[in-house]
Structures are given as C-alpha cells and as structure tokens.
Design a protein around this motif. Structure first.
Motif, PDB file in Angstrom:
ATOM      1  N   LEU A   9       0.826  -1.215   0.000  1.00 38.61           N
ATOM      2  CA  LEU A   9       0.000   0.000   0.000  1.00 38.61           C
ATOM      3  C   LEU A   9       0.860   1.265   0.000  1.00 38.61           C
ATOM      4  O   LEU A   9       0.513   2.257  -0.636  1.00 38.61           O
ATOM      5  CB  LEU A   9      -0.972  -0.002   1.182  1.00 38.61           C
ATOM      6  N   ARG A  10       1.979   1.215   0.725  1.00 41.04           N
ATOM      7  CA  ARG A  10       2.871   2.383   0.721  1.00 41.04           C
ATOM      8  C   ARG A  10       3.399   2.649  -0.699  1.00 41.04           C
ATOM      9  O   ARG A  10       3.446   3.780  -1.165  1.00 41.04           O
ATOM     10  CB  ARG A  10       4.041   2.176   1.692  1.00 41.04           C
ATOM     11  N   ARG A  11       3.779   1.549  -1.387  1.00 39.22           N
ATOM     12  CA  ARG A  11       4.320   1.699  -2.754  1.00 39.22           C
ATOM     13  C   ARG A  11       3.219   2.177  -3.713  1.00 39.22           C
ATOM     14  O   ARG A  11       3.445   3.036  -4.562  1.00 39.22           O
ATOM     15  CB  ARG A  11       4.895   0.357  -3.230  1.00 39.22           C
ATOM     16  N   LEU A  12       2.052   1.569  -3.577  1.00 39.91           N
ATOM     17  CA  LEU A  12       0.932   1.993  -4.424  1.00 39.91           C
ATOM     18  C   LEU A  12       0.608   3.464  -4.204  1.00 39.91           C
ATOM     19  O   LEU A  12       0.344   4.212  -5.148  1.00 39.91           O
ATOM     20  CB  LEU A  12      -0.319   1.160  -4.099  1.00 39.91           C
ATOM     21  N   ASN A  13       0.635   3.874  -2.932  1.00 39.71           N
ATOM     22  CA  ASN A  13       0.314   5.268  -2.599  1.00 39.71           C
ATOM     23  C   ASN A  13       1.254   6.233  -3.311  1.00 39.71           C
ATOM     24  O   ASN A  13       0.815   7.222  -3.884  1.00 39.71           O
ATOM     25  CB  ASN A  13       0.406   5.467  -1.084  1.00 39.71           C
ATOM     26  N   ARG A  14       2.557   5.898  -3.276  1.00 39.12           N
ATOM     27  CA  ARG A  14       3.528   6.790  -3.938  1.00 39.12           C
ATOM     28  C   ARG A  14       3.236   6.897  -5.426  1.00 39.12           C
ATOM     29  O   ARG A  14       3.234   7.988  -5.998  1.00 39.12           O
ATOM     30  CB  ARG A  14       4.943   6.239  -3.738  1.00 39.12           C
ATOM     31  N   GLU A  15       2.975   5.759  -6.045  1.00 35.47           N
ATOM     32  CA  GLU A  15       2.720   5.755  -7.497  1.00 35.47           C
ATOM     33  C   GLU A  15       1.462   6.556  -7.830  1.00 35.47           C
ATOM     34  O   GLU A  15       1.445   7.336  -8.783  1.00 35.47           O
ATOM     35  CB  GLU A  15       2.553   4.314  -8.006  1.00 35.47           C
ATOM     36  N   ILE A  16       0.409   6.320  -7.065  1.00 32.43           N
ATOM     37  CA  ILE A  16      -0.864   6.988  -7.365  1.00 32.43           C
ATOM     38  C   ILE A  16      -0.771   8.480  -7.051  1.00 32.43           C
ATOM     39  O   ILE A  16      -1.277   9.316  -7.800  1.00 32.43           O
ATOM     40  CB  ILE A  16      -2.022   6.313  -6.593  1.00 32.43           C
ATOM     41  N   HIS A  17      -0.078   8.812  -5.944  1.00 32.81           N
ATOM     42  CA  HIS A  17       0.046  10.221  -5.561  1.00 32.81           C
ATOM     43  C   HIS A  17       0.776  11.028  -6.625  1.00 32.81           C
ATOM     44  O   HIS A  17       0.451  12.189  -6.873  1.00 32.81           O
ATOM     45  CB  HIS A  17       0.774  10.336  -4.215  1.00 32.81           C
ATOM     46  N   GLU A  18       1.749  10.401  -7.278  1.00 31.91           N
ATOM     47  CA  GLU A  18       2.536  11.120  -8.289  1.00 31.91           C
ATOM     48  C   GLU A  18       1.676  11.571  -9.462  1.00 31.91           C
ATOM     49  O   GLU A  18       1.962  12.574 -10.100  1.00 31.91           O
ATOM     50  CB  GLU A  18       3.663  10.221  -8.820  1.00 31.91           C
ATOM     51  N   THR A  19       0.642  10.811  -9.766  1.00 30.92           N
ATOM     52  CA  THR A  19      -0.093  11.106 -11.000  1.00 30.92           C
ATOM     53  C   THR A  19      -1.583  11.394 -10.800  1.00 30.92           C
ATOM     54  O   THR A  19      -2.254  11.758 -11.761  1.00 30.92           O
ATOM     55  CB  THR A  19       0.019   9.917 -11.979  1.00 30.92           C
ATOM     56  N   ALA A  20      -2.087  11.232  -9.582  1.00 31.77           N
ATOM     57  CA  ALA A  20      -3.529  11.444  -9.379  1.00 31.77           C
ATOM     58  C   ALA A  20      -3.876  12.916  -9.595  1.00 31.77           C
ATOM     59  O   ALA A  20      -3.071  13.804  -9.342  1.00 31.77           O
ATOM     60  CB  ALA A  20      -3.941  11.002  -7.988  1.00 31.77           C
ATOM     61  N   SER A  21      -5.074  13.161 -10.099  1.00 28.08           N
ATOM     62  CA  SER A  21      -5.492  14.539 -10.327  1.00 28.08           C
ATOM     63  C   SER A  21      -6.874  14.764  -9.717  1.00 28.08           C
ATOM     64  O   SER A  21      -7.556  13.816  -9.346  1.00 28.08           O
ATOM     65  CB  SER A  21      -5.537  14.832 -11.830  1.00 28.08           C
ATOM     66  N   ARG A  22      -7.248  16.030  -9.630  1.00 29.93           N
ATOM     67  CA  ARG A  22      -8.580  16.429  -9.162  1.00 29.93           C
ATOM     68  C   ARG A  22      -8.940  15.844  -7.800  1.00 29.93           C
ATOM     69  O   ARG A  22     -10.097  15.517  -7.544  1.00 29.93           O
ATOM     70  CB  ARG A  22      -9.633  16.034 -10.184  1.00 29.93           C
ATOM     71  N   GLY A  23      -7.944  15.664  -6.951  1.00 35.19           N
ATOM     72  CA  GLY A  23      -8.222  15.176  -5.603  1.00 35.19           C
ATOM     73  C   GLY A  23      -8.646  13.728  -5.542  1.00 35.19           C
ATOM     74  O   GLY A  23      -9.098  13.250  -4.495  1.00 35.19           O
ATOM     75  N   MET A  24      -8.516  13.019  -6.645  1.00 37.12           N
ATOM     76  CA  MET A  24      -8.980  11.614  -6.655  1.00 37.12           C
ATOM     77  C   MET A  24      -8.101  10.747  -5.758  1.00 37.12           C
ATOM     78  O   MET A  24      -6.913  10.986  -5.600  1.00 37.12           O
ATOM     79  CB  MET A  24      -8.982  11.067  -8.085  1.00 37.12           C
ATOM     80  N   PHE A  25      -8.715   9.742  -5.175  1.00 37.65           N
ATOM     81  CA  PHE A  25      -8.002   8.861  -4.250  1.00 37.65           C
ATOM     82  C   PHE A  25      -8.572   7.460  -4.331  1.00 37.65           C
ATOM     83  O   PHE A  25      -9.605   7.227  -4.983  1.00 37.65           O
ATOM     84  CB  PHE A  25      -8.085   9.405  -2.818  1.00 37.65           C
ATOM     85  N   VAL A  26      -7.883   6.534  -3.681  1.00 38.07           N
ATOM     86  CA  VAL A  26      -8.307   5.133  -3.710  1.00 38.07           C
ATOM     87  C   VAL A  26      -8.301   4.601  -2.281  1.00 38.07           C
ATOM     88  O   VAL A  26      -7.268   4.664  -1.608  1.00 38.07           O
ATOM     89  CB  VAL A  26      -7.338   4.268  -4.563  1.00 38.07           C
TER      90      VAL A  26
END
Lengths: 414, 110
Positions: free
Chosen positions: A263-280
C-alpha cells in the motif's frame, strides 16, 4: 446604384405556383441524399444557384473571436474580389441578430440584388446564407425571395437532421468505447467458479464501467494475496484510475508480500499522477489457508469484518488515509487468526445501499442479512445477498464490490 | 445542495449544505477552488452537510492540495456527526485540520 437596406417583409406571401412547388420538391429531394454537413450545405447552395440564377450563394458563420464572419462555403461563379478572408458585411450581422430574412433593395425599392437568410437551429441563427445576382441582372423579386425562404427553411431542417445523425453516431461510438472499456475492466478482475476457491469476489458497477476492483491470486508459498479497492467518484475517470491501481497491485503483489509495504508503494505511485483530488481506498492482504492467518493493511477503506463461529463480528478500521492523498503513508500490517471464520471486505456501495424512505443499509443491516443467510455456503450466500439487494424499491448509489474469504472452505473433491 | 461564500479580509468561509455527491461535485469544486484562489485561509463549514460521498471528499482534497501548494490554509469547521463518521472512517481526520467552529479555527491559525 445607391443601396438602401430594409427588412424583407412582404405584406402578402408571394404565391407558390405549381412550377414552384416542383422546384421545391426537387430541392428537398437533393437534400435527402447527403450524409454530412458540408455536403448538405454545398448541395443546397448549388441548387439555389441553379434555381434562382445566381452569381454566387455563400454560407457564413460568425467568427468566434470577433464580430466578423467567416465564409464556410460557396457555390456559383464567385468574382475574384469576393474571395476574401474578412467578411464584415453589416447585413450579415443584421440578419443573424434579427434571425430573419433581410435584403438590400434597389433605388425603386422593389428588387434586391443581394438577399440574406439565417439558418435557424432551435431558434438560434446557426449561419447566414447570402445570395447575389450578377451585376446588371434583374434583382430578386417577391417570388424569388419566397422561394429562397422556403429553400432556406428546408436547408435548416436538413442541417438539423445531419447534426442529429452525427450526434447519434458520436453517441454510438461512445457507447461502443464504453462497452470495450467495461470488457477490459472485467478481464482485470479474477474469474473463478464460485465455491472452487476459498476466496470469492463480486463487482457490480453502477454505470457501465467501475471505480471498484478486487483481485486475488496464489503466491509461491501457497498463501493467497487479495485486495479490494474503491476509487473516488464514478464513471470513466474513476474507471481509468481503477485500471491503473488494479494493474499496479497485480504487479507489486507478486513480488512484495508485506501488505503495508504494497500500500505504501501503491500510494507513492498513485500520488505522483492522481489529479482532481482523486483517491483510492484499499485493503490488501494475504491469507494462509494452512494456518488461517490473515495479514492485511487498510488505507482509508470501510472496515473489513471477520466473522468467527464463536466471537461474532469483529471489524478492522483503517489506520491510514486513502491512497493518492499524501506523498507518504504511515501504516502497519494488521494480523488476525480466522479460526474457521469468514472475512468480508466490501465497498461502501454495499453499506450505502438505499431502501424504504432512503435509509442506508449500513453495517448493521449488512450483518443482519449475512446472518439470515448463514446456513448457505459462502459464495452462494454472497450471490443470494446481492440478489436480495436487487429487489424493487432498493437503489444502488455507487459501484458495489464484495470480497470474501472462507477459512472453513474445503476443496470440492476432497 | 447549496453553498455560500462569506469574505472577511483574506479569509473565505464556504458553507456547504445538503447532499455533496457526484451530481453536485462540479459546483462544489468550482466554489472551493474559487475560494482558494481568493483567500489565504479557507474555512469550509460543514454543519449542514447531510451526506458526502467520495466525489465530494475529492473536491475537498483537491482544494486542500491546491491551498497547500500556494501556502494557504484550508480547514473544515462544524463538521456534523454524519460527515465526521465518513471522514474518520477513511482516516481523513488525519489529513484535514478540523475545528469545532469559526472562532477556534481562527484562534488555531493565529
């Protein structure tokens, strides 16, 4: 010749002779064969040139950036001086703003060498058609202008028809693209026959594509890796982030066996490219069928529940916010012994299911439903639960996903 | 869903009310991002929010991230129990500054 301008408004409509009716029938027939907007306009202009013996017939659109007009297309024998990029003929603006026919009358006030008509769409002027007779030729009389009016109205209908058809075609393309996207998404989810594996998952999108996902697969040491994620929002933007998250999990989950680290690794990857406040929001973990030990981590997701035969339901809250919000996540792997129990992870689409006067099912309602079906094998129970939710008057407000692990599962052939 | 924005010097108070869901998210997003552009301290009053889904929370997060990027502050105030439950469940109470009311938010900032 001095030119004065006036709005053409005949006191009496010019009579349409039999020959004129034939002309209009011919004109309308010409318009029915065209498939796109430029061809429709060109066909209409060519017919007008022939019928009204014009030097040139032109269609103008209003420029986006200025008050001037741009020549969309023309037919006839345009004199060179008429081919210019700027069209600031004030009659074009007058015709468009008044949404009515206008023409320039000659000195006698009876004939017009130039006539203008708007192409109307839903009451708004979409374009202006300008007709011009040759220098020296007789101007437009009342009959000519009546024919012009009838032909422009027919052209407007043909244009509206083409635009509608293009919109329908575009909608069909979008629908087909969505169907492809939905099919690709379904292939991102694991597919096993219910009852053939100790883990079972189900996903029902509220729209064609889903923002939820689940996954599970057997690791080399025979433990089972599992995950369930829920992307914020719905529709295509959620579906794209879902595809990314599910793919990243499937890749990382085969080499990293610590749930918190995944989850920590996924978070870094998603945080780098997520837009419009989107989250998982996501739960990821491993289950060891030999020992019944669960290890999992929860980033902002609805608490999963462990049902033990003798201890009832125990829920496990998230210990970190969802993926994609903060650059780094601090979270730990949680551990639980299943001892023949069942583990349920679900998206909030399940607990936020509405019924009656809009009440939410909630966790308590979900537990009640699960308990009322507890005699059934687990996969069958989940399917029954979902079919019960499908009843009339109950409404799904979000994508709905469930993943369940059954520690009492026995291989069917054993 | 309704929203109003009150202006006090560099402070903007955005009042959200009703259901903050996918349908209303574009409007909420516009109001919140507009407030972030205008103010240095943005307080989102959530006392009258009856329901907030992940689309609504994404609007708050985008506004928070944008505020942080320009060294502005964004905090939630008067979050009612229903909305608080959603935020706490997702541990978003560790992401947002949350205050009981306007006064305590202003005191905390100073």
């Amino acid at each position: 010749m001095t030119v004065t301008s006036a709005i053409y408004a005949p006191a009496e409509p010019a009579p349409i002779a039999d020959s004129d009716a034939e002309i209009l029938a011919y004109f309308c027939q010409e318009l029915t064969i065209e498939r796109d907007l430029p061809a429709t306009l060109n066909t209409a202009l060519e017919a007008m040139v022939r019928i009204l013996q014009l030097e040139v017939a032109e269609v103008f659109l209003r420029r986006q950036d200025t008050d001037g007009f741009v020549l969309k297309t023309s037919r006839g024998r345009a004199a060179p001086h008429r081919i210019t990029t700027r069209h600031d003929d004030p009659m074009l603006a007058r015709c468009m703003s008044r949404r009515t026919f206008v023409c320039e009358l000659d000195d006698n006030g009876t004939q017009a060498p130039t006539a203008y008509a708007p192409i109307l769409s839903r009451g708004e002027a979409y374009a202006v058609i300008r007709l011009t007779r040759r220098d020296g030729a007789a101007g437009f009389d009342g009959r000519d202008l009546a024919l012009f009016q009838a032909m422009v109205n027919a052209t407007a209908l043909a244009v509206a028809n083409v635009q509608l058809r293009e919109a329908v075609d575009a909608q069909r393309d979008t629908t087909r693209d969505l169907e492809f996207a939905a099919e690709i998404q379904r292939h991102l989810l694991p597919s096993v026959t219910p009852g053939e594996y100790p883990v079972f998952g189900f996903n029902r999108p509220i729209r064609q594509v889903s923002g939820d996902f689940f996954d599970f697969f057997t690791l080399p040491d025979q433990r089972i890796a599992f995950a369930l994620g829920d992307v914020s929002g719905k529709g295509m933007n959620a579906a794209l982030l879902m595809a990314k998250s599910a793919s990243l999990y499937r890749c990382l989950g085969k080499t990293i066996f610590c749930p918190a680290e995944i989850l920590r690794r996924l978070n870094r990857e998603i945080h780098e490219t997520a837009s419009r406040g989107m989250f998982v929001t996501m739960v990821a973990g491993t289950y060891d069928p030999a020992s019944g030990i669960l290890e999992f981590a929860n980033a902002g997701h609805e608490p999963p529940m462990l049902r033990s035969p003798d201890r009832g339901y125990e829920s496990f809250s998230a210990d970190a916010p969802p993926l994609g919000i903060l650059p780094e996540l601090t979270l730990e792997t949680q551990r639980a012994a299943m001892e023949g129990g069942e583990f349920f992870i679900f998206s909030d689409g399940l607990t936020e299911f509405r019924y009656g006067q809009g009440e939410q099912l909630g966790v308590e309602g979900l537990i009640q439903m699960l308990e009322s079906l507890s005699a059934m094998p687990m996969a069958e129970r989940i399917e029954k639960l979902l079919s019960e939710l499908n009843r009339e008057g109950w409404s799904l407000r979000d994508d709905l996903t469930v993943l369940a692990i059954d520690d009492a599962w026995i291989k069917p052939h054993e | 869903m309704t929203e109003t924005v009150a202006q006090i010097t560099n402070r903007r108070v955005v009042h959200l009310a009703g259901e903050i869901d996918l349908e209303h998210a574009p409007q909420v997003r516009k109001v919140l991002l507009g407030a972030v552009e205008e103010g240095r301290m943005i307080l989102v009053d959530m006392a009258e929010v009856e329901y907030i889904d992940s689309s609504g929370i994404a609007c708050l997060i985008e506004a928070l991230q944008k505020a942080r990027a320009i060294s502005a502050d964004l905090a939630l105030i008067a979050v009612n129990p229903q909305a608080m439950r959603v935020l706490a469940l997702a541990r978003l109470d560790t992401v947002f500054a949350i205050h009981n009311d306007l006064t305590s938010a202003v005191q905390a900032a100073s």
